[in-house]
Design an enzyme around this catalytic site. Structure first.
Site, PDB file in Angstrom:
ATOM      1  CG  HIS A  88       0.367   6.061  -0.684  1.00 43.54           C
ATOM      2  ND1 HIS A  88      -0.859   7.080  -1.228  1.00 43.54           N
ATOM      3  CD2 HIS A  88      -0.270   5.683   0.378  1.00 43.54           C
ATOM      4  CE1 HIS A  88      -2.040   6.806  -0.958  1.00 43.54           C
ATOM      5  NE2 HIS A  88      -1.696   5.911   0.164  1.00 43.54           N
TER       6      HIS A  88
ATOM      7  CG  HIS B 186      -1.933   1.248   1.233  1.00 45.65           C
ATOM      8  ND1 HIS B 186      -3.133   1.079   0.897  1.00 45.65           N
ATOM      9  CD2 HIS B 186      -1.608   2.320   1.806  1.00 45.65           C
ATOM     10  CE1 HIS B 186      -3.641   2.285   1.000  1.00 45.65           C
ATOM     11  NE2 HIS B 186      -2.859   3.172   1.481  1.00 45.65           N
ATOM     12  CD  GLU B 187       1.619   3.649   3.727  1.00 46.10           C
ATOM     13  OE1 GLU B 187       1.555   4.866   3.230  1.00 46.10           O
ATOM     14  OE2 GLU B 187       0.560   3.428   4.457  1.00 46.10           O
TER      15      GLU B 187
ATOM     16  CD  GLU C  75      -5.663   5.325   0.309  1.00 49.89           C
ATOM     17  OE1 GLU C  75      -4.815   6.306   0.472  1.00 49.89           O
ATOM     18  OE2 GLU C  75      -5.884   4.569   0.809  1.00 49.89           O
TER      19      GLU C  75
HETATM   20 ZN    ZN Z   1      -3.018   5.162   1.682  1.00 56.57          ZN
END
Ligand code: ZN
Length: 496
Positions: free
Chosen positions: A264, A260-261, A290
Site C-alpha cells: 500500500h 502488505h502495508e 489492495e
Molecule cells: Zn490492505
C-alpha cells in the site's frame, strides 16, 4: 459563474479539505500508535472540530455552485481539471442527494451500531445487535433509492469503493473463483499446524525495517510503528506511515503485514507529484490498492524465489530462531487450512470468506433479505464453501466490523485485489521475465517496482480502475489469472 472563478473555487476548496484531512489522518495515526490514553477526550474534540470544518467546506454552497457551473462549462477545463471535477462532482452529488437530517441521524445511529457490535461480539449476543444491523441495512436501502445510480440496488454500494464495478460483471468472476478454489481445496490433504517459532519483538522490528528496504519503500518518506490492527496512513506523499503488530509466537504475522502495508505504501509514495493537493492523489480504488498490498505480500512475499536468497538474512535477524531452510519456510507460510476467521485465512481460502460476504450483501440489497435471517445463512454458507461451522456468532457473523458501521460493498474489493494483482503480475512477467527470476535479487524487485510506478502508481486516480486494468493488461477482469496461479502454486507446495 465564470469558468475561471469556478475552477479556482473548486481547486482551492479541494486543496483546503485535503490539508484538513492530512491533519485528521495524522491525529488518527497518533491515536492508534503513540498517543497517551489520558488525552483521549480532548483529542476527540480536536478531531470533531477539524472534521466539522472539512465537512462544511465539502458541502458548502460555493463549492456546489462551482461544480455545477463547471459541469456546464467542461470545455474550459484541461483534461486533468476535467478529471478532478468528475471525481469531485461524483462525490458531491452522492452527498447532496441525502437530506441533512437523514445524514445526521445516520451518523448518530452508526456510532450506536458500532458500539452495540463491540458488546455483542464480546458477549456472543447477535440478538442485541440485530436491530442496529437492520437499521444500517435500512439506511443503505434509502441511500440507494436517493442516489439513483444505474444498475441493480447493490451496484450503488459497490460503486462507492470500486467505481464502475457492477454485480453483472462480478457474479461470473466470483462463481469461477469459487468453483476453482473449492476444487483445489478438495485435493489438499489436512495436516497439523506447525510448531510456533518464537521471535522477540526487537528482532521482528529489525526484520520489518529490512523487508521495507528490500522492496524499495522509502523510509525517508515514511515509517513503521506498532499498533493493534495494522493499517497504512497517508498524511501526504512525503509521509506515509505503516503499522504492524508484533506477536512473539507468530512472527509470520508481522512479516506479512509489513509486506502488505508496504505494498500500500509503495503505491502511495509513487503517485505523480503533479497530482499533489488534488483529489486524484490517492490509489485508483480500494480494489486496485489492495492489488498492490497483495502483490507484494503474496505473489512476491510468499514465493520460493523471494525467500531462497533471503532466508539466511531472515534467520540471522531472528536470532537463529527461524531455520535457514528456504523450502521449510516456504511450506510453513503457504499452509492451507479452512478456518472460521477471515483475517487469519491463508491465501487460497481467503477468497471463500469474501465470497460468502459478497453473496450475502448482494442478497440483502437485491433480494430484500433482512438481518434476522443472516446468522443462519452465514453458518450454512461456511459449511458449504469452507466445510467449517462457527460454534458461535462471535466467530461467525459478528467477526468483522464493516457491517456494524454501515459499510456494505466494501468486502468484494479484497478479492478484487487478488484478481487484479494476479492479472497485472501475469502481464508483467511477459514483459520483464518470470517472478522466479526477479524476486530473488534487488535488481529484479527494482524492475518490478519501476514497472508498477510507470504503469499504475503514478496515475493515482487519474483513471478509473477498469480503465487502468485494461490499459495495463490488454483485457478486462479475467479470473483465470488468479485461479491458474493458485493451481500452479498449490500443486508445487503439496505435490498435487
Ligand atoms: Zn490492505
Amino acid at each position: 459563474m465564470q469558468t475561471i472563478e469556478a475552477k479556482q473555487i473548486m481547486l482551492d476548496t479541494i486543496k483546503r479539505t485535503r490539508s484538513l484531512h492530512a491533519a485528521l489522518a495524522l491525529l488518527e495515526w497518533d491515536s492508534m500508535t503513540v498517543a497517551p490514553p489520558k488525552g483521549e477526550q480532548a483529542r476527540a474534540e480536536v478531531i470533531g472540530a477539524l472534521a466539522g470544518e472539512a465537512f462544511v467546506l465539502e458541502t458548502s454552497e460555493a463549492f456546489g455552485e462551482a461544480l455545477d457551473a463547471l459541469n456546464e462549462q467542461a470545455e474550459g477545463l484541461s483534461p486533468l481539471e476535467r478529471r478532478i471535477h468528475a471525481v469531485a462532482y461524483r462525490e458531491y452529488l452522492r452527498n447532496r442527494r441525502i437530506p441533512s437530517d437523514l445524514y445526521q441521524a445516520w451518523a448518530t445511529d452508526k456510532e450506536l451500531s458500532a458500539a452495540a457490535w463491540h458488546r455483542a461480539k464480546e458477549e456472543d449476543d447477535f440478538a442485541s445487535f440485530q436491530p442496529h444491523l437492520q437499521k444500517m441495512i435500512d439506511y443503505n436501502r434509502e441511500f440507494i433509492r436517493l442516489w439513483q445510480i444505474p444498475g441493480s440496488p447493490y451496484d450503488a454500494l459497490l460503486d462507492i469503493y470500486e467505481p464502475g464495478m457492477r454485480t453483472e460483471q462480478l457474479d461470473p468472476v466470483f462463481d469461477h473463483l469459487l468453483a476453482e478454489t473449492r476444487e483445489i481445496l478438495g485435493r489438499i490433504p489436512s495436516q497439523p499446524a506447525p510448531a510456533p517459532l518464537v521471535v522477540a519483538e526487537e528482532s521482528q522490528r529489525a526484520i520489518g525495517q529490512w523487508l521495507l528496504e528490500e522492496i524499495g519503500f522509502d523510509l525517508k518518506a515514511g515509517n513503521l510503528f506498532p499498533t493493534e490492527h495494522p493499517f497504512t496512513c497517508t498524511v501526504h506523499h512525503g509521509d506515509v506511515r505503516l503499522t504492524t503488530k508484533y506477536i512473539p509466537e507468530h512472527p509470520e504475522s508481522s512479516i506479512f503485514s509489513v509486506l502488505h502495508e508496504g505494498g500500500h505504501g509503495l503505491y502511495e509514495q509513487n503517485v505523480d507529484g503533479k497530482l499533489r493537493g488534488t483529489n486524484l492523489a490517492d490509489g485508483a480504488s480500494m480494489g486496485m490498492h489492495e492489488s498492490q498490498s497483495r502483490l507484494w505480500e503474496n505473489l512476491l512475499g510468499r514465493s520460493m524465489a523471494f525467500w531462497q536468497s533471503r532466508i539466511g538474512r531472515l534467520s540471522e535477524l531472528s536470532g537463529g530462531v527461524i531455520p535457514a531452510d528456504a523450502q521449510a519456510f516456504y511450506r510453513r507460510i503457504n499452509q492451507v487450512r479452512p478456518s472460521l476467521i477471515r483475517i487469519e485465512a491463508d491465501e487460497l481460502t481467503y477468497n471463500l470468506h469474501i465470497i460468502v460476504r459478497y453473496q450475502i450483501e448482494r442478497r440483502i440489497f437485491n433480494e430484500g433479505i433482512d438481518a434476522d435471517a443472516l446468522p443462519a445463512l452465514w453458518n450454512s454458507m461456511y459449511q458449504e464453501y469452507l466445510g467449517v461451522v462457527p460454534p458461535n456468532d462471535t466467530q461467525g457473523i459478528l467477526q468483522d466490523v464493516h457491517w456494524s458501521q454501515g459499510s456494505f460493498g466494501y468486502f468484494p474489493t479484497y478479492s478484487l485485489g487478488n484478481l487484479y494483482g494476479a492479472q497485472i503480475a501475469a502481464t508483467m512477467e511477459k514483459r520483464l521475465g518470470s517472478f522466479e527470476s526477479l524476486a530473488g535479487n534487488g535488481e529484479g524487485l527494482g524492475s518490478i517496482l519501476s514497472y508498477l510506478k510507470e504503469n499504475l502508481y503514478r496515475y493515482g486516480m487519474e483513471k478509473e480502475p477498469g480503465e487502468l486494468l485494461t490499459a495495463m493488461t490488454g483485457e478486462t477482469l479475467n479470473p483465470s489469472y488468479l485461479t491458474d496461479y493458485l493451481r500452479r502454486k498449490y500443486s508445487a507446495v503439496y505435490g498435487l
